[in-house]
Structure formats: C-alpha cells, structure tokens
Motif scaffolding. Structure first.
Motif, short mmCIF file in Angstrom:
data_model
loop_
_atom_site.label_atom_id
_atom_site.label_comp_id
_atom_site.label_asym_id
_atom_site.label_seq_id
_atom_site.Cartn_x
_atom_site.Cartn_y
_atom_site.Cartn_z
N ALA A 71 28.96 35.36 70.03
CA ALA A 71 28.61 34.65 71.27
C ALA A 71 27.20 34.09 71.25
O ALA A 71 26.94 33.03 71.83
N ASP A 72 26.27 34.78 70.58
CA ASP A 72 24.88 34.32 70.57
C ASP A 72 24.50 33.65 69.23
O ASP A 72 23.35 33.68 68.81
N PHE A 73 25.48 33.05 68.57
CA PHE A 73 25.26 32.37 67.30
C PHE A 73 24.21 31.27 67.44
O PHE A 73 24.28 30.45 68.36
N ASP A 74 23.24 31.24 66.52
CA ASP A 74 22.18 30.25 66.51
C ASP A 74 22.30 29.41 65.24
O ASP A 74 21.88 29.85 64.16
N PRO A 75 22.86 28.21 65.33
CA PRO A 75 23.06 27.37 64.14
C PRO A 75 21.76 27.08 63.37
O PRO A 75 21.78 26.97 62.15
N ALA A 76 20.63 26.97 64.06
CA ALA A 76 19.36 26.69 63.38
C ALA A 76 18.96 27.88 62.49
O ALA A 76 18.48 27.69 61.37
N ARG A 77 19.17 29.10 62.96
CA ARG A 77 18.84 30.28 62.16
C ARG A 77 19.84 30.48 61.02
O ARG A 77 19.51 31.09 60.00
N TYR A 78 21.03 29.95 61.19
CA TYR A 78 22.07 30.06 60.17
C TYR A 78 21.81 29.12 58.99
O TYR A 78 22.28 29.35 57.88
N ALA A 79 21.05 28.05 59.22
CA ALA A 79 20.79 27.06 58.17
C ALA A 79 20.13 27.72 56.96
O ALA A 79 19.40 28.70 57.09
N GLY A 80 20.44 27.19 55.79
CA GLY A 80 19.86 27.69 54.55
C GLY A 80 20.94 28.08 53.55
O GLY A 80 22.12 27.79 53.73
N LEU A 81 20.51 28.74 52.49
CA LEU A 81 21.40 29.12 51.40
C LEU A 81 21.97 30.52 51.61
O LEU A 81 21.24 31.45 51.96
N TRP A 82 23.27 30.64 51.39
CA TRP A 82 23.98 31.92 51.47
C TRP A 82 24.72 32.16 50.16
O TRP A 82 25.25 31.23 49.55
N HIS A 83 24.79 33.42 49.75
CA HIS A 83 25.53 33.82 48.56
C HIS A 83 26.78 34.57 48.99
O HIS A 83 26.72 35.44 49.86
N GLU A 84 27.89 34.23 48.38
CA GLU A 84 29.13 34.92 48.67
C GLU A 84 29.06 36.34 48.08
O GLU A 84 28.76 36.51 46.91
N VAL A 85 29.36 37.32 48.91
CA VAL A 85 29.43 38.71 48.48
C VAL A 85 30.89 39.09 48.25
O VAL A 85 31.23 39.74 47.27
N ALA A 86 31.75 38.65 49.17
CA ALA A 86 33.18 38.97 49.07
C ALA A 86 33.97 37.89 49.81
O ALA A 86 33.45 37.22 50.69
N ARG A 87 35.24 37.77 49.43
CA ARG A 87 36.15 36.81 50.07
C ARG A 87 37.57 37.33 49.97
O ARG A 87 37.88 38.16 49.11
N PHE A 88 38.40 36.82 50.85
CA PHE A 88 39.82 37.05 50.70
C PHE A 88 40.32 36.01 49.71
O PHE A 88 39.87 34.86 49.74
N PRO A 89 41.23 36.38 48.80
CA PRO A 89 41.68 35.43 47.78
C PRO A 89 42.28 34.16 48.39
O PRO A 89 43.14 34.23 49.25
N VAL A 90 41.74 33.06 47.94
CA VAL A 90 42.24 31.74 48.36
C VAL A 90 42.35 30.87 47.11
O VAL A 90 41.49 30.93 46.23
N PRO A 91 43.41 30.08 46.99
CA PRO A 91 43.65 29.33 45.76
C PRO A 91 42.53 28.36 45.40
O PRO A 91 42.28 28.11 44.23
N PHE A 92 41.83 27.82 46.40
CA PHE A 92 40.82 26.83 46.11
C PHE A 92 39.58 27.43 45.47
O PHE A 92 38.72 26.72 45.01
#
Length: 177
Positions: A36-57
C-alpha cells in the motif's frame, strides 16, 4: 522466445492468451495484497534476482537483473537482463511499467504485444529487498539490491510469499544466492 521476460518482466506472457499454458504457483483461495505504501522513486535502480518461480521465458538464465528508472508521469522504465552462471549478460529486454495503483504495475515489454499485471507485494523498510508477484500466481520473484541476500531478509521474503498463497517450495534460486 528470444527475449527474457523477467521480473517486470516476464509478466507479458501470462495474460489470458498464454496464462492457461503456465502453472500457477499460488493458491487462488488466499487473498493477495500489494504494498500500500509503495514508493516508485525508492524502487528505482538495479535489482538482482534471488529466486523465481519457474517460467519458460527465463529458461537458460542462471540469474537475472532488473533495472528500473525513476518514474516520470507514473511510468517507470524497465530493463531486464538474463545472466549466465558466471553472471555475464546473455540477453535483455526493455519496456515500461505504468503505476496503476498502490504497489501495482502494468508491464509492457518491447516486442511483446501484451500488458501484464505485476504487484510489489513487499519491500523491506530500506528498499533493499523486494517481493514481486502476478496476482494469478503464474510468476513471482524475490529481488535484492546485492546479488547475495542476508538470511533474515530472505526469510522475510519467503514469509510474504507464503502469506500471499505462493508455494515457496517451487522457487528456483539464482546461482549467486
């Protein structure tokens, strides 16, 4: 599919046309909530994937990065990059994510004719770790600012996925974790 459709991703392939072909990793009977309090400006930048659910792409990706630009008029720039086991870039895709509500994004990737919902389910207070998911449960990611995530934040991210009905036993972890 030539392109990596990663966390912001990869969302484009899970719309009504393709969704029936992909498994859901989430119990649809469990309520799901975006940050609910997501701040898109603070979200900007580089992120590294730690884990994912398997997706074909993301087949052939040992890990991935997602880079987001600061929002302009409610639109965030996106670059997702597939990494090999040595952390070298293999392929990438760019696009945009439009903020559609608190913690809710509509992702459009260049060359992908579909728009897909991607929800930010959680970030820690310092925006160092994030949990993303599609409300239909067909994709989800744990991202971190550094390639290696501290154990306490990984536990918190797994708890968030579990709380939102995701089967965390089906996560695939990136090589750098």
């Amino acid at each position: 599919m030539k392109h990596l459709l990663l966390p912001l991703l990869l969302a484009g392939c899970t719309t009504a046309v393709v969704a029936p072909l992909l498994p859901s990793y989430r119990d649809a009977d469990v309520a799901i909530a975006s940050k609910a309090d997501f701040d898109p400006a603070r979200y900007a930048g580089l992120w590294h994937e730690v884990a994912r659910f398997p997706v074909p792409f993301q087949n052939g990706c040992a890990g991935a990065t997602a880079e987001y630009t600061a929002p302009t008029g409610g639109v965030i720039g996106v670059r997702n990059t597939c990494l090999d086991a040595d952390g070298a870039p293999v392929r990438s895709i760019t696009g945009t994510a439009e903020v559609t509500g608190p913690g809710r994004l509509a992702v459009n990737l260049n060359g992908v004719p579909l728009t897909a919902p991607l929800w930010v389910l959680w970030t820690d207070a310092g925006y160092r770790t994030a949990v993303l998911g599609q409300p239909d449960g067909r994709a989800g990611w744990i991202l971190n600012r550094d390639p290696v995530i501290p154990a306490d934040r990984l536990r918190a991210a797994l708890t968030v996925l579990d709380f939102n009905g995701y089967d965390t036993g089906q996560l695939t972890y990136s090589a750098s974790r």
